[in-house]
Design a protein around this motif. Structure first.
Motif, short mmCIF file in Angstrom:
data_model
loop_
_atom_site.label_atom_id
_atom_site.label_comp_id
_atom_site.label_asym_id
_atom_site.label_seq_id
_atom_site.Cartn_x
_atom_site.Cartn_y
_atom_site.Cartn_z
N GLY A 163 0.82 -1.18 0.00
CA GLY A 163 0.00 0.00 0.00
C GLY A 163 0.86 1.24 0.00
N PRO A 164 0.23 2.43 -0.07
CA PRO A 164 1.00 3.67 -0.16
C PRO A 164 1.88 3.94 1.06
CG PRO A 164 -1.34 4.10 0.19
CD PRO A 164 -1.21 2.65 -0.12
N ASN A 165 1.53 3.39 2.20
CA ASN A 165 2.32 3.63 3.41
C ASN A 165 3.21 2.46 3.80
OD1 ASN A 165 1.04 6.19 3.91
ND2 ASN A 165 -0.77 4.97 4.34
N ASP A 166 3.18 1.42 2.99
CA ASP A 166 4.01 0.27 3.30
C ASP A 166 5.41 0.46 2.75
OD1 ASP A 166 1.99 -1.15 4.60
OD2 ASP A 166 1.23 -1.94 2.71
N TYR A 209 -6.08 -1.29 7.57
CA TYR A 209 -5.27 -1.26 8.80
C TYR A 209 -4.20 -0.18 8.66
CZ TYR A 209 -1.37 -3.50 6.36
OH TYR A 209 -0.34 -3.75 5.51
N ASP A 268 -2.30 8.01 6.41
CA ASP A 268 -3.24 7.26 5.59
C ASP A 268 -3.26 5.80 6.02
OD1 ASP A 268 -3.83 9.49 4.09
OD2 ASP A 268 -2.18 9.09 2.69
N MET A 269 -4.42 5.21 5.90
CA MET A 269 -4.54 3.79 6.19
C MET A 269 -4.08 2.98 4.97
SD MET A 269 -5.74 3.96 9.23
CE MET A 269 -6.49 2.40 9.70
N THR A 270 -3.75 1.76 5.22
CA THR A 270 -3.40 0.84 4.15
C THR A 270 -4.51 -0.19 4.05
OG1 THR A 270 -1.04 1.10 4.48
CG2 THR A 270 -1.74 -0.94 3.46
#
Lengths: 78, 482
Positions: free
Chosen positions: A22-25, B424, B434-436
Motif C-alpha cells: 500500500g502507499p504507506n508500506d 489497517y 493514511d490507512m493501508t
C-alpha cells in the motif's frame, strides 16, 4: 526465482504475485529463489542486495549452524 | 416491569457487564539475571507501567528468597527462569525455555506453563508432574463476550466432553459422552488413547461446534452444532456439560476438504473458531504449512453432503516446524481482541515457538480475514490482545541495548463486511496518516517490527531475554479499565 517484498528489517514480507504494498508500506522488492527457507533471506538496504544466511549450506545445515551461532552469541554476551 | 438485571445494569439495555475485565495487561520478567531481576505489569496497548510488585525488594542472590519474591525458579541461571539464554528450538520438556515460546500464552487467563496474578505473583503450573500440558492441549477454544476470558475450562477428547479445573489433568468437574447420548460420529475410534475431535464454543450465540473427521486420513467430516439455551460459561445456570447439551438443539453439517492431507497426521486436532454467524474456521498447522478453511454451518437441519466453502482454502508456507503431530502442545492457538470482535489463529513461524504465522479473523463474520507472518527464527515471543480492538506481538529477543520490539495491529478502522478490503495502519506508523488496505481473505499485512513502538522501561543493561506472562485478571478501577 520469484519477486518478493521485504519489510523494514529486511525480512521477507510477501510474494509480489500475492500482494502489492500500500502507499504507506515499505516498498522493497527483489527476486529470490523460493526453494530456500524464507528466514535465510535478508535484504541489506545499505548495499541494496539480498543476502542469504550460509548460502553454501542446505536448509538443515543452515538451521544447525543458526543454533550454533545463537549459542555462541548468548555465551559472548555473558 | 423493569427486570432486576436491567436495574442493576445488566440485561439488554447495555449496562456494564460485572464480569468484564479491564484492558489487557501483560507481566514481563527480565533483568541481568546473574543477581538482579524484576517483574513488571504493563498495559499492553500503551506500554504504561501499571504495577511493579517487586519495587521495594533488593534483588540479590542472597535476598531474593523471601516474601513475594521467593521464586528462585524464575530468577536464577539454569533453573526454570533461565532468562539469560537464547530461545530457538527447545522442546516443551525444556520448560526453562518453553516459557519464551509463542505457544505459552493464548486467550485463556491461565497460560500453558504459568500465569501471573493482577498483583504480580508469578506461578508455574504443577512442576512435578506432566499434567500441566496434558490437559491444556485438549481444552477447547472459546469466543468470549466483550472484555471477558474463559473462566471455565472445557475439553474434548474422543466423544467425551468434560469440564476440569484449569491446567490440570485431574480435577474433573463434569463429563458427558456426546457420542452415545446425542449422536453417533462417523469413524469415531474406540480407543480412548486417541485424542479425537476439535471444538469451539461461542458465548455470544451459546453455540458449541464440535468437529469429527469421518475416518483417519480423510478430508471429510462433520461439524455438530449444539445450539443451547444455556451459557456454558455460566456456572450458576449451567453447572455441568450435560446441562448444556440437554438444553441444546443438535444437527450436523458435512464438511469437505477441511484437511487435505488427512486428519490422522494432525493428531486429530484442528484449531477451530465459531463465528457469530455460524461460519466455522478450521486452522491446521502441519510442519511448514499453515492452512485455513471456512465452512458455513448455519443450517439448523442436517446437511448430508459437503457444502461448497464460501471462501477458498488459504495456505501459507513457513519453516519446518513442530505441529500437533509431534504433540498437542504444538497445536495452533487462538488469541482474541478485548472487544471480542476479532481473533488471531496463530502458530510460530519457526520451529517450536519463534516468530508468528497468523490469520486475523472477524468474529462477527469469519469471511473477513487477513494474514501476517513475522519471520523471526529465535527469541520466542507472545501474541496478546492490545487495547480494545487490536493485538500486539511482543518479540522475545535479547533486550541488551534495545527495547522490547513489537508488531502491532489496530482493527478499529476495518469493518466486518467481507466484500470490502481489510483496512489497517502499518505497524511502523510515522508521519503519514493514511490507512493501508489489502484484499480481503487473500491479503497479507505488513510485518515490520517496531524498534521503539512499545518500549518497556528497563531491561537494557545486560543480557536479558524477556518473558511475557499471561496476567489472569485485568483490573478495573471505577469506570476506568486500567
Amino acid at each position: 526465482m520469484k519477486l518478493a517484498y521485504f519489510n523494514e528489517q529486511g525480512k521477507f514480507w510477501c510474494w509480489a504475485e500475492d500482494q502489492t504494498p500500500g502507499p504507506n508500506d515499505v516498498n522493497i522488492s527483489a527476486e529470490i529463489d523460493e526453494n530456500h527457507a524464507l528466514w535465510r533471506y535478508n535484504y541489506n538496504t545499505e548495499t541494496d542486495s539480498v543476502e542469504i544466511y550460509q548460502p553454501t549450506l542446505n536448509t538443515a545445515e543452515a538451521e544447525a549452524q543458526l543454533e550454533i551461532d545463537l549459542a555462541a552469541e548468548a555465551a559472548e554476551e555473558e | 416491569m423493569t427486570s432486576l438485571s436491567t436495574l442493576f445494569g445488566g440485561g439488554s439495555s447495555g449496562g456494564a457487564d460485572p464480569l468484564q475485565e479491564g484492558l489487557p495487561v501483560v507481566a514481563l520478567y527480565g533483568g541481568d539475571f546473574n543477581q538482579n531481576w524484576d517483574v513488571r505489569l504493563h498495559k499492553v496497548h500503551s506500554g504504561e507501567l501499571v504495577g511493579s510488585p517487586w519495587a521495594a525488594i533488593t534483588n540479590s542472590t542472597a535476598s531474593y528468597a523471601h516474601g513475594q519474591s521467593h521464586i528462585q525458579m524464575f530468577g536464577y541461571n539454569g533453573d526454570h527462569g533461565n532468562l539469560s539464554n537464547q530461545f530457538s528450538s527447545q522442546g516443551y520438556t525444556n520448560y526453562q525455555h518453553f516459557t519464551q515460546s509463542l505457544y505459552q500464552n493464548d486467550h485463556y487467563p491461565y497460560a500453558l506453563f504459568g500465569s501471573c496474578s493482577s498483583e504480580g505473583r508469578l506461578g508455574m503450573h504443577s512442576f512435578h508432574t506432566s499434567d500441566y500440558y496434558e490437559k491444556v492441549y485438549r481444552r477447547i477454544n472459546v469466543i468470549s463476550k466483550k472484555g471477558r476470558r474463559p473462566r471455565r475450562q472445557f475439553n474434548i477428547a474422543n466423544g467425551v466432553f468434560t469440564e476440569t479445573n484449569f491446567n490440570s489433568n485431574y480435577g474433573l468437574k463434569s463429563s458427558v459422552d456426546l457420542s452415545s447420548t446425542y449422536f453417533t460420529p462417523q469413524g469415531l475410534p474406540t480407543s480412548s488413547s486417541q485424542n479425537y475431535g476439535s471444538a469451539c464454543y461461542n458465548q455470544n450465540t451459546k453455540t458449541l461446534a464440535v468437529y469429527y473427521s469421518s475416518s483417519n486420513s480423510t478430508n471429510t467430516g462433520r461439524v455438530y452444532m449444539f445450539r443451547s439455551t444455556l451459557d456454558l460459561m455460566d456456572e450458576a445456570t449451567c453447572p455441568t456439560t450435560k446441562d448444556f447439551c440437554d438444553a441444546a438443539t443438535i444437527n450436523y453439517i458435512t464438511t469437505g476438504n477441511v484437511s487435505n492431507w488427512g486428519f490422522n497426521s494432525l493428531n486429530y486436532n484442528l484449531n477451530m473458531m465459531l463465528g457469530d454467524n455460524d461460519h466455522v474456521i478450521f486452522n491446521a498447522r502441519n510442519s511448514s504449512s499453515n492452512r485455513l478453511f471456512i465452512e458455513d454451518c448455519s443450517s439448523t437441519s442436517n446437511v448430508t453432503t459437503a457444502a461448497a466453502q464460501p471462501e477458498s482454502e488459504r495456505s501459507e508456507g513457513n519453516t519446518t516446524s513442530y505441529g500437533p503431530e509431534q504433540g498437542l502442545m504444538y497445536r495452533a492457538r487462538m488469541q482474541m481482541s478485548w472487544d471480542g470482535e476479532w481473533v488471531m489463529m496463530y502458530s510460530p513461524y519457526y520451529y517450536y515457538g519463534s516468530g508468528l504465522s497468523a490469520y486475523v479473523i472477524s468474529v462477527k463474520n469469519p469471511r473477513k480475514m487477513s494474514y501476517v507472518n513475522i519471520t523471526q527464527t529465535s527469541g520466542g515471543g507472545a501474541l496478546l490482545p492490545s487495547g480494545r480492538s487490536g493485538f500486539k506481538y511482543l518479540n522475545g529477543l535479547n533486550t541488551d541495548s534495545q527495547p522490547v520490539q513489537s508488531w502491532s495491529l489496530d482493527l478499529s478502522s476495518t469493518g466486518h463486511d467481507h466484500t470490502t478490503n481489510f483496512v489497517y495502519a502499518p505497524p511502523n506508523y510515522t508521519a503519514t496518516n493514511d490507512m493501508t488496505s489489502v484484499a480481503n481473505w487473500t491479503g497479507t499485512l505488513q510485518n515490520s517490527l517496531g524498534n521503539y513502538a512499545f518500549q518497556y522501561p528497563g531491561y537494557w543493561y545486560s543480557t536479558s531475554y524477556p518473558r511475557f506472562m499471561t496476567v489472569n485478571h485485568w483490573k478495573v478501577e471505577g469506570n476506568y479499565q486500567v
